[in-house]
Design a protein around this motif. Sequence first.
Motif, PDB file in Angstrom:
ATOM      1  N   UNK A 234       9.491  -4.140   4.824  1.00 46.63           N
ATOM      2  CA  UNK A 234       9.397  -3.308   6.030  1.00 46.63           C
ATOM      3  C   UNK A 234      10.745  -2.773   6.521  1.00 46.63           C
ATOM      4  N   UNK A 235      11.834  -3.511   6.256  1.00 49.51           N
ATOM      5  CA  UNK A 235      13.149  -3.080   6.752  1.00 49.51           C
ATOM      6  C   UNK A 235      13.872  -2.141   5.790  1.00 49.51           C
ATOM      7  N   UNK A 236      13.214  -1.726   4.704  1.00 46.19           N
ATOM      8  CA  UNK A 236      13.824  -0.821   3.730  1.00 46.19           C
ATOM      9  C   UNK A 236      14.290   0.449   4.438  1.00 46.19           C
TER      10      UNK A 236
ATOM     11  N   UNK B 231       7.231   9.532   1.034  1.00 44.82           N
ATOM     12  CA  UNK B 231       6.472   8.311   1.321  1.00 44.82           C
ATOM     13  C   UNK B 231       4.994   8.654   1.238  1.00 44.82           C
ATOM     14  N   UNK B 232       4.248   7.840   0.499  1.00 40.83           N
ATOM     15  CA  UNK B 232       2.810   8.091   0.386  1.00 40.83           C
ATOM     16  C   UNK B 232       2.038   6.786   0.278  1.00 40.83           C
ATOM     17  N   UNK B 233       0.750   6.881   0.601  1.00 48.97           N
ATOM     18  CA  UNK B 233      -0.149   5.740   0.447  1.00 48.97           C
ATOM     19  C   UNK B 233      -0.584   5.730  -1.008  1.00 48.97           C
ATOM     20  N   UNK B 234      -0.629   4.547  -1.625  1.00 50.15           N
ATOM     21  CA  UNK B 234      -1.047   4.403  -3.026  1.00 50.15           C
ATOM     22  C   UNK B 234      -2.400   5.058  -3.251  1.00 50.15           C
ATOM     23  N   UNK B 235      -2.581   5.639  -4.414  1.00 52.84           N
ATOM     24  CA  UNK B 235      -3.835   6.329  -4.745  1.00 52.84           C
ATOM     25  C   UNK B 235      -5.027   5.387  -4.616  1.00 52.84           C
TER      26      UNK B 235
ATOM     27  N   UNK C  28       0.822  -1.208   0.000  1.00 50.55           N
ATOM     28  CA  UNK C  28       0.000   0.000   0.000  1.00 50.55           C
ATOM     29  C   UNK C  28       0.861   1.265   0.000  1.00 50.55           C
ATOM     30  N   UNK C  29       2.177   1.126   0.118  1.00 52.49           N
ATOM     31  CA  UNK C  29       3.057   2.281   0.314  1.00 52.49           C
ATOM     32  C   UNK C  29       3.986   2.487  -0.882  1.00 52.49           C
ATOM     33  N   UNK C  30       4.123   3.754  -1.276  1.00 52.09           N
ATOM     34  CA  UNK C  30       5.070   4.135  -2.330  1.00 52.09           C
ATOM     35  C   UNK C  30       6.192   4.952  -1.705  1.00 52.09           C
ATOM     36  N   UNK C  31       7.428   4.672  -2.122  1.00 49.71           N
ATOM     37  CA  UNK C  31       8.576   5.473  -1.704  1.00 49.71           C
ATOM     38  C   UNK C  31       9.157   6.088  -2.973  1.00 49.71           C
ATOM     39  N   UNK C  32       9.128   7.417  -3.066  1.00 39.15           N
ATOM     40  CA  UNK C  32       9.577   8.147  -4.259  1.00 39.15           C
ATOM     41  C   UNK C  32       8.887   7.623  -5.522  1.00 39.15           C
ATOM     42  N   UNK C  33       7.580   7.295  -5.387  1.00 37.51           N
ATOM     43  CA  UNK C  33       6.795   6.844  -6.540  1.00 37.51           C
ATOM     44  C   UNK C  33       6.907   5.366  -6.852  1.00 37.51           C
TER      45      UNK C  33
END
Length: 197
Positions: free
Chosen positions: A124-126, A134-138, A113-118
């Motif tokens: 989880x350990x990234x 960091x954003x929640x997917x559209x 559900x999570x995007x990092x820089x698109x």
Amino acid sequence: MAVNKVPVLKRCRSLDLDPTFLGYDKKSKRQLVRASRKMSEYGLQLREKQKAKFIYGMLEKPFRNYYEKADRMKGMTGDNLMTMLESRLDNVVFRMGFARTRREARQVVGHKHILVNGKCINIPSYRIKAGDVIEVKERSKSMQRFKDIAEIAGGRLTPEWVDVDKEAMKGTVSTLPRREQIDVPVDEMLIVELYSK
């Protein structure tokens, strides 16, 4: 994959830890009755390590790897360790208020559900770097789960090292956290002493 099924409040009681650090509002009504025996130095060090592992939801091997990386870095080993733990993707998602608890944050990341820089990241350990967005997917924003999370986690204070737009469910890591900005009740020097034996 190993799954931690330990009852949270029971573990918090045994580690003398407030459940709010994990995102839980509940308090245990039971009191832990400890023997009045003084804890040894090793016992104190071990408890601090167990506390850190429990808060960040980690097992022994990855935790030890973090310690070894922190030891090789410049600066204080304990401060480096706490900064590395705090800059894990699941922890940053929790800090930004995109999940109610740290365990839920780990699940949200794992379920893509999570995007990092698109880019979609489901590890989880990234490790997050300064400047990462960091954003929640559209597609996920319209889910009932995230609407509930926004209501509950909306009132939570976000740390000063992240900038969050709660309506857009998007945040930026302005800088990596320093030790004084991390409010986790762990004495990292005891962990360093334990591992350096």
